[in-house]
Design an enzyme around this catalytic site. Structure first.
Site, PDB file in Angstrom:
ATOM      1  CD  GLU A  32      -1.201   0.659   3.629  1.00 61.31           C
ATOM      2  OE1 GLU A  32      -1.713   1.781   3.475  1.00 61.31           O
ATOM      3  OE2 GLU A  32      -1.397  -0.035   4.649  1.00 61.31           O
ATOM      4  CE  LYS A  36       0.536   1.724  14.728  1.00 59.61           C
ATOM      5  NZ  LYS A  36       0.373   1.900  13.288  1.00 59.61           N
TER       6      LYS A  36
HETATM    7  N1  PSU Z   1      -3.064   1.599  10.801  1.00 60.87           N
HETATM    8  C1  PSU Z   1      -1.736   1.504  10.944  1.00 60.87           C
HETATM    9  N2  PSU Z   1      -0.937   1.998   9.967  1.00 60.87           N
HETATM   10  C2  PSU Z   1      -1.451   2.578   8.832  1.00 60.87           C
HETATM   11  C3  PSU Z   1      -2.861   2.650   8.691  1.00 60.87           C
HETATM   12  C4  PSU Z   1      -3.621   2.149   9.700  1.00 60.87           C
HETATM   13  O1  PSU Z   1      -1.271   0.999  11.942  1.00 60.87           O
HETATM   14  O2  PSU Z   1      -0.687   3.033   7.961  1.00 60.87           O
HETATM   15  C5  PSU Z   1      -3.443   3.245   7.441  1.00 60.87           C
HETATM   16  C6  PSU Z   1      -3.727   2.125   6.422  1.00 60.87           C
HETATM   17  O3  PSU Z   1      -3.576   2.652   5.119  1.00 60.87           O
HETATM   18  C7  PSU Z   1      -5.194   1.815   6.699  1.00 60.87           C
HETATM   19  C8  PSU Z   1      -5.728   3.200   6.981  1.00 60.87           C
HETATM   20  O4  PSU Z   1      -5.863   1.217   5.623  1.00 60.87           O
HETATM   21  O5  PSU Z   1      -4.700   3.831   7.749  1.00 60.87           O
HETATM   22  C9  PSU Z   1      -7.042   3.175   7.733  1.00 60.87           C
HETATM   23  O6  PSU Z   1      -7.538   4.464   7.826  1.00 60.87           O
HETATM   24  P1  PSU Z   1      -9.001   4.716   8.438  1.00 60.87           P
HETATM   25  O7  PSU Z   1      -8.859   4.336   9.893  1.00 60.87           O
HETATM   26  O8  PSU Z   1      -9.261   6.165   8.242  1.00 60.87           O
HETATM   27  O9  PSU Z   1      -9.934   3.810   7.687  1.00 60.87           O
END
Ligand code: PSU
Ligand code: MN
Length: 306
Positions: free
Chosen positions: A26, A161
């Site tokens: 990603e 996390k």
């Molecule tokens: N959690 C992590 N590292 C990340 C992300 C989430 O520990 O880099 C990033 C990933 O790209 C994940 C996105 O798909 O954040 C999720 O964002 P949201 O919570 O806004 O859906």
């Protein structure tokens, strides 16, 4: 390969056509997940880990309104430098970004979507999004979970996390029929540490077994993906006594500042990193390498089954 919206890098297209192993990676982790220049350095090294383990890497992003499966070194550098200026692209953003010819950083959601369009089956990342703490009032649930429910890509991550409510995240995945697999463990990992206190559905011990599981799901025509929790190696795991208070503090600040929506996760990631003085970044980088390795080895096994 070119179609109306998607550009698949030559090397990636060739590998797919020849049923050779490919691993999707990603780009939000580059632009929003880590600071420059560590982000570019890590993104390039992750690609190398995939190669060293026998697969072709395809970092996924939107550039100038084109969906890209496979970036050049120059494009990775461009993404890393622009950082959070690039729009974070989830499912709902994809059409607007393409219609306007803009750039988009792909989250787990959009990486799964574009990987699937390009016929890539395995994807390695750091952590997924999930159900946020307090979601019972904010309704902040990552679109990543919905994508896992609907798109047949195997996602290798280090769990999630505890900026999230891990228990509710697993409940949501259960409701939506997403298998949660532990790589060499019964415990669902918590990103910086190897145990979240929650169990996975199934333990698997080899990449060959992960590949067989994926193939079985596809052969049965089950919709949706498979989530693999691959624990951070012990030597890079963080002290819960350091990481947990940092996460609690980051969440408290996020709430106090009234940060909402798609800004929440990038804010929390940056804050945790700031509060742990860079230690969390080192762990973060190492666990991504570890996931890339397992994903590449699984892609190699999968190519033997195709
Ligand atoms: N959690 C992590 N590292 C990340 C992300 C989430 O520990 O880099 C990033 C990933 O790209 C994940 C996105 O798909 O954040 C999720 O964002 P949201 O919570 O806004 O859906
Ligand atoms: Mn959200």
């Amino acid at each position: 390969m070119k179609d109306k919206f998607l550009d698949v890098k030559d090397e990636v297209a060739k590998a797919i056509a020849n049923k050779q192993p490919v691993v999707a990676l990603e780009s939000t982790i580059i632009s929003h997940g880590m600071p420059y220049p560590q982000n570019v350095d890590t993104a390039l090294k992750v690609e190398q880990v995939v190669r060293d383990n026998g697969a072709v890497p395809a970092t996924i992003a939107v550039i100038g309104g084109r969906l890209k499966a496979g970036l050049t070194e120059y494009e990775i550098e461009y993404f890393g430098k622009k950082g959070p200026e690039i729009k974070k692209a989830s499912r709902r953003d994809l059409a607007a970004i393409c219609a306007r010819g803009e750039d988009g950083a792909c989250t787990v959601t959009t990486t799964m979507m574009i990987a699937h369009m390009a016929h890539i089956k395995i994807f390695a990342t750091g952590g997924i999004g999930g159900v946020h703490r307090g979601a019972e009032t904010t309704m902040d649930i990552s679109a990543d979970l919905e994508e896992l429910a609907n798109t047949p890509v195997m996602v290798v991550c280090a769990g999630c996390k505890s900026i999230l409510d891990i228990g509710l995240t697993l409940e949501y995945l259960e409701t939506h029929g997403v298998p949660v697999i532990g790589m060499g463990t019964e415990d669902f990992p918590a990103f910086y540490t190897s145990k979240s206190g929650y169990k996975v559905d199934y333990r698997v011990d080899t990449p060959a077994d992960l590949a067989k599981l994926y193939m079985t799901s596809r052969d049965m025509n089950l919709k949706g993906g498979i989530l693999v929790g691959n624990p951070i190696p012990d030597e890079f795991s963080m002290d819960p006594g350091i990481i947990n208070p940092a996460i609690d503090k980051a969440i408290a600040e996020c709430n106090a500042l009234g940060i909402k929506g798609k800004e929440t996760t990038p804010f929390l990631l940056a804050k945790v990193k700031e509060l742990t003085g860079g230690d969390s970044l080192d762990s973060n980088i190492q666990l991504v390498f570890n996931n890339a390795k397992v994903a590449a080895q699984t892609a190699v096994e999968l190519s033997k089954l195709m």
